[in-house]
Design a protein around this motif. Structure first.
Motif, PDB file in Angstrom:
ATOM      1  N   GLY A 263       0.807  -1.212   0.000  1.00 50.94           N
ATOM      2  CA  GLY A 263       0.000   0.000   0.000  1.00 50.94           C
ATOM      3  C   GLY A 263       0.843   1.266   0.000  1.00 50.94           C
ATOM      4  O   GLY A 263       0.400   2.317  -0.455  1.00 50.94           O
ATOM      5  N   HIS A 264       2.075   1.161   0.498  1.00 51.25           N
ATOM      6  CA  HIS A 264       2.989   2.301   0.418  1.00 51.25           C
ATOM      7  C   HIS A 264       3.481   2.452  -1.028  1.00 51.25           C
ATOM      8  O   HIS A 264       3.658   1.455  -1.729  1.00 51.25           O
ATOM      9  CB  HIS A 264       4.186   2.115   1.361  1.00 51.25           C
ATOM     10  CG  HIS A 264       3.862   2.380   2.800  1.00 51.25           C
ATOM     11  ND1 HIS A 264       3.493   3.621   3.268  1.00 51.25           N
ATOM     12  CD2 HIS A 264       3.868   1.556   3.886  1.00 51.25           C
ATOM     13  CE1 HIS A 264       3.286   3.565   4.580  1.00 51.25           C
ATOM     14  NE2 HIS A 264       3.495   2.319   4.978  1.00 51.25           N
ATOM     15  N   SER A 265       3.711   3.686  -1.441  1.00 50.03           N
ATOM     16  CA  SER A 265       4.139   3.940  -2.818  1.00 50.03           C
ATOM     17  C   SER A 265       5.632   4.193  -2.921  1.00 50.03           C
ATOM     18  O   SER A 265       6.142   4.488  -4.009  1.00 50.03           O
ATOM     19  CB  SER A 265       3.374   5.135  -3.394  1.00 50.03           C
ATOM     20  OG  SER A 265       3.606   6.301  -2.621  1.00 50.03           O
ATOM     21  N   SER A 266       6.353   4.073  -1.803  1.00 46.12           N
ATOM     22  CA  SER A 266       7.808   4.230  -1.815  1.00 46.12           C
ATOM     23  C   SER A 266       8.382   3.399  -0.669  1.00 46.12           C
ATOM     24  O   SER A 266       7.678   2.630  -0.020  1.00 46.12           O
ATOM     25  CB  SER A 266       8.177   5.710  -1.687  1.00 46.12           C
ATOM     26  OG  SER A 266       9.569   5.899  -1.885  1.00 46.12           O
ATOM     27  N   TRP A 267       9.686   3.550  -0.418  1.00 47.13           N
ATOM     28  CA  TRP A 267      10.381   2.764   0.593  1.00 47.13           C
ATOM     29  C   TRP A 267       9.639   2.775   1.925  1.00 47.13           C
ATOM     30  O   TRP A 267       9.166   3.817   2.373  1.00 47.13           O
ATOM     31  CB  TRP A 267      11.766   3.317   0.836  1.00 47.13           C
ATOM     32  CG  TRP A 267      12.734   3.214  -0.295  1.00 47.13           C
ATOM     33  CD1 TRP A 267      12.501   2.711  -1.545  1.00 47.13           C
ATOM     34  CD2 TRP A 267      14.097   3.653  -0.283  1.00 47.13           C
ATOM     35  NE1 TRP A 267      13.631   2.799  -2.310  1.00 47.13           N
ATOM     36  CE2 TRP A 267      14.633   3.372  -1.562  1.00 47.13           C
ATOM     37  CE3 TRP A 267      14.914   4.236   0.677  1.00 47.13           C
ATOM     38  CZ2 TRP A 267      15.952   3.666  -1.896  1.00 47.13           C
ATOM     39  CZ3 TRP A 267      16.229   4.534   0.347  1.00 47.13           C
ATOM     40  CH2 TRP A 267      16.739   4.253  -0.928  1.00 47.13           C
ATOM     41  N   VAL A 268       9.569   1.620   2.580  1.00 48.83           N
ATOM     42  CA  VAL A 268       9.076   1.556   3.956  1.00 48.83           C
ATOM     43  C   VAL A 268      10.307   1.617   4.859  1.00 48.83           C
ATOM     44  O   VAL A 268      11.192   0.763   4.779  1.00 48.83           O
ATOM     45  CB  VAL A 268       8.255   0.279   4.227  1.00 48.83           C
ATOM     46  CG1 VAL A 268       7.576   0.384   5.587  1.00 48.83           C
ATOM     47  CG2 VAL A 268       7.204   0.079   3.140  1.00 48.83           C
ATOM     48  N   LEU A 269      10.362   2.642   5.695  1.00 46.68           N
ATOM     49  CA  LEU A 269      11.573   2.952   6.447  1.00 46.68           C
ATOM     50  C   LEU A 269      11.543   2.454   7.890  1.00 46.68           C
ATOM     51  O   LEU A 269      12.604   2.279   8.500  1.00 46.68           O
ATOM     52  CB  LEU A 269      11.804   4.471   6.450  1.00 46.68           C
ATOM     53  CG  LEU A 269      11.953   5.123   5.075  1.00 46.68           C
ATOM     54  CD1 LEU A 269      11.957   6.641   5.216  1.00 46.68           C
ATOM     55  CD2 LEU A 269      13.239   4.657   4.407  1.00 46.68           C
ATOM     56  N   SER A 270      10.352   2.263   8.448  1.00 49.56           N
ATOM     57  CA  SER A 270      10.264   1.931   9.876  1.00 49.56           C
ATOM     58  C   SER A 270       9.006   1.131  10.146  1.00 49.56           C
ATOM     59  O   SER A 270       7.999   1.250   9.430  1.00 49.56           O
ATOM     60  CB  SER A 270      10.274   3.205  10.718  1.00 49.56           C
ATOM     61  OG  SER A 270       9.309   4.138  10.258  1.00 49.56           O
ATOM     62  N   THR A 271       9.066   0.317  11.209  1.00 52.95           N
ATOM     63  CA  THR A 271       7.904  -0.482  11.585  1.00 52.95           C
ATOM     64  C   THR A 271       7.935  -0.778  13.072  1.00 52.95           C
ATOM     65  O   THR A 271       8.997  -0.733  13.706  1.00 52.95           O
ATOM     66  CB  THR A 271       7.844  -1.799  10.772  1.00 52.95           C
ATOM     67  OG1 THR A 271       6.644  -2.501  11.087  1.00 52.95           O
ATOM     68  CG2 THR A 271       9.028  -2.704  11.079  1.00 52.95           C
TER      69      THR A 271
END
Length: 323
Positions: free
Chosen positions: A241-249
């Motif tokens: 669902g994100h359109s770019s890098w996922v940086l944190s979780t």
């Protein structure tokens, strides 16, 4: 199903650059690190700084805290690892991982993690291995052991399981390695992503692990270990669902929700059971760091969390209906 999260307040004195790491602790205070070289200790009610360290020459790239919220472990861009006493605001351990001496097999650290049982910390970096070091103030940084991944891909992130029995490490090539700390053996290798994995988060019961990747996805892993030593089934869900890098979780304290921050300037909340996003929050910049409030939420509330983004601000968010 959808959940609403409201912006509670911003930090009173933001960092001067991106917030690269953040932790909301059981003491209810928040610690953040920034590309501007500073670490700040925040009062969550007021958003005021309780105390701050003088800025380091280079940015701070990795942060962890102990379960009691008494100590913070952080690492700089060049690999200076420090242990901070949060009550006094003084540095009680300092190790220059980039300064090799004698037969020391250590390397410049990138990501660091405190063992919740105390006594040691883990580090990873260019070699793609995990090294274990003393976290005692008198011997801080002394090398204890090396856990080899078998691959020479840069170690992006490492994190201990909450029960202190294992440590997970992610690589620039999209692999996840899980090591048993007692036997110092590699338990599992998961190839869950096509690009670098920027962040990992364990569930409070140490049975699930989420990974956030530059391939725009989050992956949920079953990492349960049986008495026979048989590993869990690995990747069980992918969140897109994100359109770019996922940086944190991060995973919520009740183990039901996953939080993610992305370079697409959004924060998303995912329901693990439904395998779906239940909330999307628009931010002003790339969201480098997110952390759930570890204390139990009020009845009927999905909880609260804190985020750090490109503009240097630390922001507090609360579930609708919470005080």
């Amino acid at each position: 199903m959808s959940l609403a999260f409201l912006h509670a307040h911003d930090s009173a004195e933001p960092h001067n650059d991106s917030v690269w790491g953040i932790k909301w602790m059981t003491s209810d205070a928040v610690v953040s690190i920034s590309a501007d070289g500073t670490l700040k200790h925040w009062n969550s009610t007021s958003g005021q700084v309780s105390h701050a360290l003088p800025p380091h020459t280079l940015g701070l790239v990795s942060l962890d805290t102990d379960p009691a919220g008494k100590q913070a472990l952080y690492n700089t861009l060049e690999g200076l690892t420090c242990l901070l006493d949060l009550d006094s605001g003084s540095v009680i351990g300092r190790y220059e991982s980039y300064a090799r001496t004698g037969n020391d097999p250590a390397e410049p650290a990138w990501s660091v993690s405190l063992n919740p049982k105390g006594g040691t910390y883990a580090a990873t970096g260019g070699s793609g291995n995990v090294s274990i070091h003393s976290a005692e103030s008198a011997t801080f940084g002394e090398h204890r052991s090396t856990l080899p991944s078998g691959r020479s891909k840069f170690g992006m992130y490492c994190k201990h399981s909450p029960d202190g029995t294992r440590v997970a490490m992610s690589s620039e090539a999209g692999q996840i390695y899980i090591f048993d700390l007692q036997s110092e053996k590699l338990l599992s290798t998961y190839v869950s992503h096509a690009m670098a994995i920027r962040s990992l988060a364990w569930s409070p019961d140490s049975q699930l692990l989420t990974s956030a990747s530059e391939d725009k996805r989050l992956t949920l892993h079953d990492v349960r270990s049986s008495p026979s030593g048989k590993p869990g089934s690995g990747a069980v869900a992918t969140f897109t669902g994100h359109s770019s890098w996922v940086l944190s979780t991060d995973i919520s304290p009740d183990g039901r929700l996953v939080l993610s921050g992305s370079s697409d300037k959004t924060i998303k909340v995912w329901d693990i059971a439904a395998r779906a996003a239940v909330s999307t929050i628009q931010e002003t910049g790339e969201v480098w760091s997110v952390s759930w409030r570890p204390l139990p939420p009020q009845h009927g509330s999905p909880g609260a969390f804190v985020s750090g983004s490109d503009d240097g601000a630390v922001r507090w968010w609360r579930g609708a209906g919470a005080g």
